[in-house]
Scaffold this motif. Structure first.
Motif, PDB file in Angstrom:
ATOM      1  N   TYR A 191      63.965  22.053  35.174  1.00  0.00           N
ATOM      2  CA  TYR A 191      64.178  21.567  33.811  1.00  0.00           C
ATOM      3  C   TYR A 191      63.136  22.092  32.808  1.00  0.00           C
ATOM      4  O   TYR A 191      63.156  21.706  31.637  1.00  0.00           O
ATOM      5  N   PHE A 192      62.250  22.933  33.278  1.00  0.00           N
ATOM      6  CA  PHE A 192      61.289  23.595  32.387  1.00  0.00           C
ATOM      7  C   PHE A 192      61.851  24.986  32.124  1.00  0.00           C
ATOM      8  O   PHE A 192      61.671  25.911  32.898  1.00  0.00           O
ATOM      9  N   VAL A 193      62.548  25.132  30.982  1.00  0.00           N
ATOM     10  CA  VAL A 193      63.429  26.291  30.792  1.00  0.00           C
ATOM     11  C   VAL A 193      62.877  27.359  29.842  1.00  0.00           C
ATOM     12  O   VAL A 193      63.597  28.279  29.470  1.00  0.00           O
ATOM     13  N   HIS A 194      61.620  27.235  29.442  1.00  0.00           N
ATOM     14  CA  HIS A 194      61.041  28.253  28.557  1.00  0.00           C
ATOM     15  C   HIS A 194      59.595  28.522  28.968  1.00  0.00           C
ATOM     16  O   HIS A 194      59.071  27.887  29.893  1.00  0.00           O
ATOM     17  N   GLY A 195      58.958  29.450  28.293  1.00  0.00           N
ATOM     18  CA  GLY A 195      57.564  29.752  28.575  1.00  0.00           C
ATOM     19  C   GLY A 195      56.642  28.658  28.070  1.00  0.00           C
ATOM     20  O   GLY A 195      57.039  27.776  27.310  1.00  0.00           O
ATOM     21  N   THR A 196      55.379  28.737  28.477  1.00  0.00           N
ATOM     22  CA  THR A 196      54.405  27.710  28.121  1.00  0.00           C
ATOM     23  C   THR A 196      53.880  27.876  26.701  1.00  0.00           C
ATOM     24  O   THR A 196      53.365  26.924  26.118  1.00  0.00           O
ATOM     25  N   GLY A 197      54.011  29.074  26.119  1.00  0.00           N
ATOM     26  CA  GLY A 197      53.514  29.226  24.756  1.00  0.00           C
ATOM     27  C   GLY A 197      53.680  30.622  24.206  1.00  0.00           C
ATOM     28  O   GLY A 197      54.218  31.518  24.852  1.00  0.00           O
ATOM     29  N   HIS A 198      53.179  30.796  22.992  1.00  0.00           N
ATOM     30  CA  HIS A 198      53.298  32.072  22.276  1.00  0.00           C
ATOM     31  C   HIS A 198      52.193  32.161  21.248  1.00  0.00           C
ATOM     32  O   HIS A 198      51.629  31.141  20.814  1.00  0.00           O
ATOM     33  N   GLY A 199      51.877  33.376  20.833  1.00  0.00           N
ATOM     34  CA  GLY A 199      50.937  33.561  19.744  1.00  0.00           C
ATOM     35  C   GLY A 199      51.533  33.092  18.428  1.00  0.00           C
ATOM     36  O   GLY A 199      52.751  32.952  18.288  1.00  0.00           O
ATOM     37  N   ILE A 200      50.656  32.827  17.465  1.00  0.00           N
ATOM     38  CA  ILE A 200      51.097  32.376  16.150  1.00  0.00           C
ATOM     39  C   ILE A 200      50.091  32.853  15.115  1.00  0.00           C
ATOM     40  O   ILE A 200      48.915  33.050  15.416  1.00  0.00           O
ATOM     41  N   GLY A 201      50.544  33.069  13.899  1.00  0.00           N
ATOM     42  CA  GLY A 201      49.671  33.547  12.837  1.00  0.00           C
ATOM     43  C   GLY A 201      50.456  33.679  11.548  1.00  0.00           C
ATOM     44  O   GLY A 201      50.914  32.691  10.976  1.00  0.00           O
ATOM     45  N   LEU A 202      50.657  34.918  11.090  1.00  0.00           N
ATOM     46  CA  LEU A 202      51.515  35.154   9.926  1.00  0.00           C
ATOM     47  C   LEU A 202      52.978  34.886  10.270  1.00  0.00           C
ATOM     48  O   LEU A 202      53.802  34.650   9.389  1.00  0.00           O
ATOM     49  N   GLU A 203      53.292  34.950  11.547  1.00  0.00           N
ATOM     50  CA  GLU A 203      54.628  34.625  12.039  1.00  0.00           C
ATOM     51  C   GLU A 203      54.520  33.510  13.060  1.00  0.00           C
ATOM     52  O   GLU A 203      53.474  33.319  13.680  1.00  0.00           O
ATOM     53  N   THR A 204      55.615  32.790  13.257  1.00  0.00           N
ATOM     54  CA  THR A 204      55.593  31.666  14.190  1.00  0.00           C
ATOM     55  C   THR A 204      55.536  32.139  15.628  1.00  0.00           C
ATOM     56  O   THR A 204      54.906  31.492  16.470  1.00  0.00           O
ATOM     57  N   HIS A 205      56.185  33.255  15.924  1.00  0.00           N
ATOM     58  CA  HIS A 205      56.149  33.813  17.275  1.00  0.00           C
ATOM     59  C   HIS A 205      55.541  35.209  17.234  1.00  0.00           C
ATOM     60  O   HIS A 205      56.107  36.118  16.632  1.00  0.00           O
ATOM     61  N   GLU A 206      54.391  35.353  17.844  1.00  0.00           N
ATOM     62  CA  GLU A 206      53.654  36.610  17.891  1.00  0.00           C
ATOM     63  C   GLU A 206      53.127  36.818  19.309  1.00  0.00           C
ATOM     64  O   GLU A 206      53.129  35.891  20.118  1.00  0.00           O
ATOM     65  N   PRO A 207      52.642  38.022  19.621  1.00  0.00           N
ATOM     66  CA  PRO A 207      51.875  38.196  20.846  1.00  0.00           C
ATOM     67  C   PRO A 207      50.557  37.413  20.731  1.00  0.00           C
ATOM     68  O   PRO A 207      50.080  37.206  19.618  1.00  0.00           O
ATOM     69  N   LYS A 209      42.406  37.174  15.401  1.00  0.00           N
ATOM     70  CA  LYS A 209      42.227  36.635  14.054  1.00  0.00           C
ATOM     71  C   LYS A 209      40.764  36.739  13.612  1.00  0.00           C
ATOM     72  O   LYS A 209      39.852  36.482  14.394  1.00  0.00           O
ATOM     73  N   ASP A 210      40.563  37.112  12.337  1.00  0.00           N
ATOM     74  CA  ASP A 210      39.205  37.115  11.804  1.00  0.00           C
ATOM     75  C   ASP A 210      38.879  35.720  11.258  1.00  0.00           C
ATOM     76  O   ASP A 210      39.710  34.813  11.279  1.00  0.00           O
ATOM     77  N   GLU A 211      37.645  35.548  10.778  1.00  0.00           N
ATOM     78  CA  GLU A 211      37.203  34.218  10.371  1.00  0.00           C
ATOM     79  C   GLU A 211      38.019  33.667   9.201  1.00  0.00           C
ATOM     80  O   GLU A 211      38.288  32.465   9.128  1.00  0.00           O
ATOM     81  N   LYS A 212      38.410  34.538   8.262  1.00  0.00           N
ATOM     82  CA  LYS A 212      39.230  34.092   7.148  1.00  0.00           C
ATOM     83  C   LYS A 212      40.583  33.592   7.634  1.00  0.00           C
ATOM     84  O   LYS A 212      41.070  32.526   7.215  1.00  0.00           O
ATOM     85  N   GLU A 213      41.199  34.341   8.525  1.00  0.00           N
ATOM     86  CA  GLU A 213      42.489  33.930   9.075  1.00  0.00           C
ATOM     87  C   GLU A 213      42.369  32.597   9.804  1.00  0.00           C
ATOM     88  O   GLU A 213      43.230  31.717   9.676  1.00  0.00           O
ATOM     89  N   LEU A 214      41.294  32.447  10.577  1.00  0.00           N
ATOM     90  CA  LEU A 214      41.113  31.203  11.333  1.00  0.00           C
ATOM     91  C   LEU A 214      40.928  30.013  10.402  1.00  0.00           C
ATOM     92  O   LEU A 214      41.429  28.917  10.683  1.00  0.00           O
ATOM     93  N   SER A 215      40.243  30.213   9.290  1.00  0.00           N
ATOM     94  CA  SER A 215      40.065  29.103   8.350  1.00  0.00           C
ATOM     95  C   SER A 215      41.403  28.675   7.754  1.00  0.00           C
ATOM     96  O   SER A 215      41.657  27.480   7.560  1.00  0.00           O
ATOM     97  N   LEU A 216      42.273  29.641   7.478  1.00  0.00           N
ATOM     98  CA  LEU A 216      43.592  29.324   6.935  1.00  0.00           C
ATOM     99  C   LEU A 216      44.469  28.640   7.989  1.00  0.00           C
ATOM    100  O   LEU A 216      45.236  27.719   7.674  1.00  0.00           O
ATOM    101  N   MET A 217      44.337  29.070   9.234  1.00  0.00           N
ATOM    102  CA  MET A 217      45.127  28.459  10.303  1.00  0.00           C
ATOM    103  C   MET A 217      44.640  27.049  10.610  1.00  0.00           C
ATOM    104  O   MET A 217      45.431  26.168  10.969  1.00  0.00           O
TER     105      MET A 217
END
Length: 360
Positions: A287-303, A135-143
């Motif tokens: 009982y921990f049945v998914h991954g610990t996390g994912h990328g996020i940005g313009l989409e909720t699930h990203e690399p 993410k660039d600085e503009k994207e980070l400010s929006l996030m």
């Protein structure tokens, strides 16, 4: 912003040219927005040399003409085949290898037939993601703003949730608070999952009434100027039991230790391993049945993806979630999640808010 978008296009041209690609076709609406700033377009054609073209149907033509930067905008007339326009550009720019991000199967078949061997189609979506995940600085400010709004929504959850409310009523209060705080839309359907339904990681929300003493998983996300945040807390409508508190503390420790492990250069699966070990050592590994996390940005699930199979390595200015959880059928589930900015040394939580089971 116009300059930033031009820089993205110029960088992308350099990237795909090194791969032996003469031109690139973007069909993902999010990717088109990333390069042009326009929403609602259908295709973006980027030649290695020359001007870019955006193709759009009449319903969004006027809006795209206003929003699109650093490219020509061309109307797709009713009954006209956009593939024909793309072939014309291929011929004009003498393109032999045309990369693309993602195409519907029918679009791919139609385009391939229309090209008649004039150019080879080459799927290379990862080249776009290599740019988007930093993410660039503009994207980070929006996030940051999206995260601030999301945190305001979670604050509302702690204030309004009580036994007797229906799940959708809680969701409505949260969504209203986020809208008032500036949210453009929702990053995903709000999750308010109570009682045994809290054991469903994606438990959506229903007309079920929340009962006193039950676990309630609240997973929310605001959108600000197309950028998203994601946040989860687990609450109890009443006094928590010893078992609820014990499991909550395990998840809290797993999230905190995983968060402390986040930094540029770290393998994503290492972050997952840290969270998973805490939960396994406490006896709740199954009982921990998914991954610990994912990328996020313009989409909720990203690399990048933070799970045990991930081959990703974290880089500075990635934005990811850290969200371990324990889900026990018939008992309930507990998840704690924050949106996190990866830095050269360590990380920063963008979402903020209480880390407690209790309300108020």
């Amino acid at each position: 912003m116009v300059k930033a978008l031009k820089n993205r296009i110029d960088m992308f041209k350099e990237i795909f040219s090194k791969e032996g690609i003469d031109g690139f076709l973007i069909a993902s609406e999010r990717n088109i927005f990333y390069f042009t700033g326009a929403s609602g377009a259908n295709f973006l054609f980027i030649p290695a040399k020359g001007d870019c073209k955006v193709y759009v149907y009449g319903v969004n033509h006027d809006a795209v003409k206003v929003e699109a930067k650093n490219c020509q905008v061309e109307l797709i007339e009713r009954g006209e085949k956009p593939e024909k326009k793309i072939v014309q550009q291929v011929e004009k720019h003498e393109i032999k290898v045309l990369g693309f991000d993602s195409l519907l199967a029918q679009t791919f078949i139609t385009l391939k037939r229309a090209l008649r061997g004039k150019a080879k189609l080459k799927p290379k979506n990862e080249l776009v993601w290599n740019l988007r995940k930093i993410k660039d600085e503009k994207e980070l400010s929006l996030m940051r703003k999206a995260a601030e709004i999301t945190s305001e929504g979670m604050k509302t959850a702690y204030e309004v949730l009580k036994a007797g409310m229906r799940e959708y009523e809680v969701a409505a209060e949260i969504e209203y608070a986020m809208r008032k705080a500036g949210s453009w839309s929702l990053a995903f359907d709000t999750i308010v999952a109570s009682g045994p339904r809290s054991a469903y990681p994606h438990g959506w929300c229903t007309d079920r009434k929340i009962r006193k003493g039950e676990l309630v998983v609240v997973d929310i996300g605001a959108v600000y100027q197309n950028y998203r945040a994601d946040m989860t807390r687990t609450l109890v409508a009443g006094k928590p039991t010893e078992k609820q508190l014990r499991i909550f503390n395990v998840v809290r420790e797993a999230q905190e230790k995983a968060f402390r492990k986040v930094r540029a250069g770290r393998k994503a699966r290492t972050v997952d391993r840290v969270a998973r070990k805490v939960i396994e050592d406490a006896g709740f590994g199954e009982y921990f049945v998914h991954g610990t996390g994912h990328g996020i940005g313009l989409e909720t699930h990203e690399p990048p993806t933070l799970n045990s199979q991930s081959k990703d390595k974290l880089e500075a200015r990635n934005v990811v979630t850290v969200e371990p959880g324990i889900y026990i059928t018939g008992f309930g589930g507990i998840r704690i999640e924050d949106t996190v900015l990866v830095k050269e040394k360590g990380a920063e939580r963008l979402t903020k808010g209480p880390y407690t089971l209790t309300l108020g």
